[in-house]
Enzyme design. Structure first.
Site, short mmCIF file in Angstrom:
data_model
loop_
_atom_site.label_atom_id
_atom_site.label_comp_id
_atom_site.label_asym_id
_atom_site.label_seq_id
_atom_site.Cartn_x
_atom_site.Cartn_y
_atom_site.Cartn_z
CG ASP A 32 -2.25 0.77 0.98
OD1 ASP A 32 -3.14 0.05 0.91
OD2 ASP A 32 -2.09 1.96 0.93
CG ASN A 100 4.19 -1.41 -13.04
OD1 ASN A 100 4.51 -1.74 -14.08
ND2 ASN A 100 3.92 -0.39 -12.45
CE1 TYR A 146 -12.56 3.68 -8.10
CE2 TYR A 146 -15.04 3.33 -8.61
CZ TYR A 146 -13.91 2.98 -8.16
OH TYR A 146 -14.18 1.96 -7.22
CE1 TYR A 160 -0.82 -6.79 -19.62
CE2 TYR A 160 0.40 -8.45 -18.44
CZ TYR A 160 0.45 -6.94 -19.28
OH TYR A 160 1.52 -6.42 -18.97
NE ARG A 187 -16.04 5.09 0.04
CZ ARG A 187 -14.94 3.93 -0.11
NH1 ARG A 187 -15.65 3.04 -1.02
NH2 ARG A 187 -13.90 3.87 0.29
P1 NAD Z 1 -9.75 2.35 -0.05
O1 NAD Z 1 -9.30 3.60 -0.56
O2 NAD Z 1 -9.93 2.17 1.38
O3 NAD Z 1 -8.62 1.16 -0.37
C1 NAD Z 1 -7.71 1.45 -1.45
C2 NAD Z 1 -6.39 1.09 -0.89
O4 NAD Z 1 -5.38 1.30 -2.04
C3 NAD Z 1 -5.78 2.22 -0.03
O5 NAD Z 1 -5.32 1.63 1.01
C4 NAD Z 1 -4.87 3.00 -0.73
O6 NAD Z 1 -3.75 3.58 -0.09
C5 NAD Z 1 -4.22 1.87 -1.66
N1 NAD Z 1 -3.62 2.47 -2.92
C6 NAD Z 1 -4.37 3.20 -3.92
N2 NAD Z 1 -3.39 3.63 -4.83
C7 NAD Z 1 -2.33 3.15 -4.55
C8 NAD Z 1 -1.16 2.79 -5.31
N3 NAD Z 1 -0.83 3.71 -6.58
N4 NAD Z 1 -0.12 1.98 -4.62
C9 NAD Z 1 -0.37 1.32 -3.69
N5 NAD Z 1 -1.64 1.30 -2.99
C10 NAD Z 1 -2.40 2.15 -3.39
O7 NAD Z 1 -10.78 1.80 -0.75
P2 NAD Z 1 -11.77 0.59 -0.53
O8 NAD Z 1 -13.29 0.78 -0.70
O9 NAD Z 1 -11.09 -0.58 0.24
O10 NAD Z 1 -11.65 -0.31 -1.89
C11 NAD Z 1 -10.90 -1.43 -2.48
C12 NAD Z 1 -10.81 -1.78 -3.96
O11 NAD Z 1 -12.13 -2.04 -4.17
C13 NAD Z 1 -10.50 -0.43 -4.89
O12 NAD Z 1 -10.14 -1.11 -6.12
C14 NAD Z 1 -11.99 -0.06 -5.41
O13 NAD Z 1 -12.07 0.59 -6.55
C15 NAD Z 1 -12.97 -1.33 -5.14
N6 NAD Z 1 -14.44 -1.18 -4.87
C16 NAD Z 1 -14.69 -0.70 -3.73
C17 NAD Z 1 -15.97 -0.29 -3.46
C18 NAD Z 1 -16.71 0.00 -2.10
O14 NAD Z 1 -17.91 0.14 -2.04
N7 NAD Z 1 -15.68 0.11 -1.13
C19 NAD Z 1 -17.06 -0.59 -4.44
C20 NAD Z 1 -16.63 -0.82 -5.74
C21 NAD Z 1 -15.29 -1.33 -5.99
N1 UDP Z 2 -24.75 10.80 -0.73
C1 UDP Z 2 -25.61 11.58 -0.24
N2 UDP Z 2 -25.20 12.23 0.90
C2 UDP Z 2 -23.59 12.22 1.21
C3 UDP Z 2 -22.92 11.33 0.27
C4 UDP Z 2 -23.45 10.72 -0.67
O1 UDP Z 2 -26.66 11.98 -0.35
O2 UDP Z 2 -23.36 12.88 1.92
C5 UDP Z 2 -25.60 10.04 -1.75
C6 UDP Z 2 -24.79 9.97 -3.35
O3 UDP Z 2 -25.35 11.38 -4.14
C7 UDP Z 2 -25.02 8.91 -3.93
C8 UDP Z 2 -25.25 7.67 -2.59
O4 UDP Z 2 -25.60 8.70 -1.56
O5 UDP Z 2 -26.26 8.86 -4.49
C9 UDP Z 2 -24.00 6.88 -2.68
O6 UDP Z 2 -22.75 7.77 -2.55
P1 UDP Z 2 -21.46 7.41 -2.35
O7 UDP Z 2 -20.41 8.46 -2.44
O8 UDP Z 2 -21.34 6.26 -1.03
O9 UDP Z 2 -21.19 5.94 -3.50
P2 UDP Z 2 -21.18 5.98 -4.94
O10 UDP Z 2 -22.31 4.86 -5.02
O11 UDP Z 2 -21.98 7.30 -5.29
O12 UDP Z 2 -20.17 5.90 -5.60
#
Ligand code: NAD
Ligand code: UDP
Length: 309
Positions: A32, A100, A146, A160, A187
């Site tokens: 990380d 990578n 994103y 790949y 969020r």
């Molecule tokens: P998070 O931000 O808590 O975790 C992501 C981690 O990746 C962090 O610890 C960050 O420091 C690390 N990171 C980011 N860029 C990096 C880099 N270049 N090199 C090394 N480390 C790096 O987010 P999360 O919610 O735990 O999400 C984890 C994964 O799941 C992500 O890929 C995210 O896109 C995916 N995801 C999460 C959700 C959700 O609801 N939480 C939904 C859809 C997809």
């Molecule tokens: N949202 C909201 N108030 C907040 C933060 C988020 O009403 O303070 C709404 C946002 O507009 C979206 C939903 O909650 O419709 C989920 O947002 P989040 O950022 O958690 O994740 P997303 O699904 O949009 O990636």
């Protein structure tokens, strides 16, 4: 003993994943760069001799001397508040960074699971969303750094798979919540809980009629591991299909926190998806997985954690 590399392991989902893998007796190497993750998330894991940590930005090539059997690729900022702040880092991590990690998977002959997202469906015109849906994404809006990085990621992995003979897994994660979410990550779950616990106004964006479907992190992690252990190498949705409007969700949190907070309606961010709900038939069929934790139980656990932090 299997050695498992977890990129983004100090983040919200990654830290829960590392913990579960260690409980299962695996050796875990966590990588990380703390761009959005925190050392506190993995502090307790250092007590386990099977856990090691490398501070590294995956946008730079990785050199690992040990054998690696599996790679869980979670490194990527994931919160909409980060999209306007660090869009170039998000795109670089999702493209050069993923390349990578894929090159490492080729070198180590390791199976790789990439965390894609429901955001590949954008503001979906199909509901609920099946894996066969191609999505409705604004390629130049603020969320595109994103969404398009994740869409590019899926394309890169498939290239790949076709050219380098790797064995990938692609998970499309839907909104996941639970302990260890960053309180200030913007969020909806941490924001509403924090506001409710402080009896401050709950900031509902738009009219609150937009929907999401929230999955508790332990269920999500079980789904990721089930997919990694399966023999299915095309994208699979992992999320909880119980859908709720954001306004109903705000009211539920106020109730569970015994809060006096009022609802404060704020402008809806651009390109905010109107409806989101996973179709999880494929996960049920191929992995025998489905979520077990109800929204109420998961929220209670999450609220308890936020009260302690
Ligand atoms: P998070 O931000 O808590 O975790 C992501 C981690 O990746 C962090 O610890 C960050 O420091 C690390 N990171 C980011 N860029 C990096 C880099 N270049 N090199 C090394 N480390 C790096 O987010 P999360 O919610 O735990 O999400 C984890 C994964 O799941 C992500 O890929 C995210 O896109 C995916 N995801 C999460 C959700 C959700 O609801 N939480 C939904 C859809 C997809
Ligand atoms: N949202 C909201 N108030 C907040 C933060 C988020 O009403 O303070 C709404 C946002 O507009 C979206 C939903 O909650 O419709 C989920 O947002 P989040 O950022 O958690 O994740 P997303 O699904 O949009 O990636």
């Amino acid at each position: 003993m299997k050695t498992i590399l977890v990129t983004g392991g100090a983040g919200f989902i990654g830290s829960h994943l590392c913990e579960t893998l260690l409980e299962q007796g695996k050796k875990v190497i966590c990588i990380d760069n703390f761009v959005t993750g925190k050392k506190e998330n993995i502090a307790e894991l250092f007590e386990n001799e099977n856990f090691s940590f490398i501070e590294h930005d995956i946008s730079n090539p990785l050199e690992i001397s040990e054998k690696v059997d599996q790679i869980f690729e979670l490194a990527s900022p994931a919160s909409p508040v980060d999209f306007p702040k660090i869009p170039i880092e998000i795109l670089t991590t999702g493209s050069i960074g993923l390349k990578n990690v894929l090159d490492l998977a080729v070198e180590k002959k390791a199976r790789i699971l990439h965390t894609s997202t429901s955001e590949v469906y954008g503001d979906p015109l199909e509901h609920p969303q099946k894996e066969t849906y191609w999505g409705n994404v604004n390629p130049i809006g603020e969320r595109s750094c994103y969404d398009e990085a994740k869409r590019f990621g899926e394309a890169l992995i498939m290239a790949y798979k076709r050219k380098k003979d790797i064995d990938p897994r692609i998970v499309r994660i839907f909104n996941t919540y639970g302990p260890k979410m960053r309180p200030d990550d913007g969020r909806v779950v941490p924001t509403f809980i924090k506001q409710a616990l402080a009896n401050k106004p709950i900031t509902v964006f738009g009219d609150g009629k937009q929907t999401r479907s929230f999955c508790f992190v332990k269920d999500e992690v079980a789904g990721l591991i089930a997919l990694m252990e399966s023999d299915y190498s095309l994208p699979v949705n992992i999320g909880n299909p119980s859908e709720i409007t954001i306004l109903e969700f705000a009211k539920k949190i106020v109730e569970l926190c015994n809060s006096k907070s009022q609802i404060d309606f704020k402008p809806l961010p651009k390109d905010d998806p109107v409806r989101r709900k996973p179709d999880i038939s494929l996960a049920k069929e191929k992995l025998g997985w489905e979520p077990k934790v109800s929204l109420e139980d998961g929220l209670k656990k999450t609220i308890d954690w936020f009260k302690k932090t």
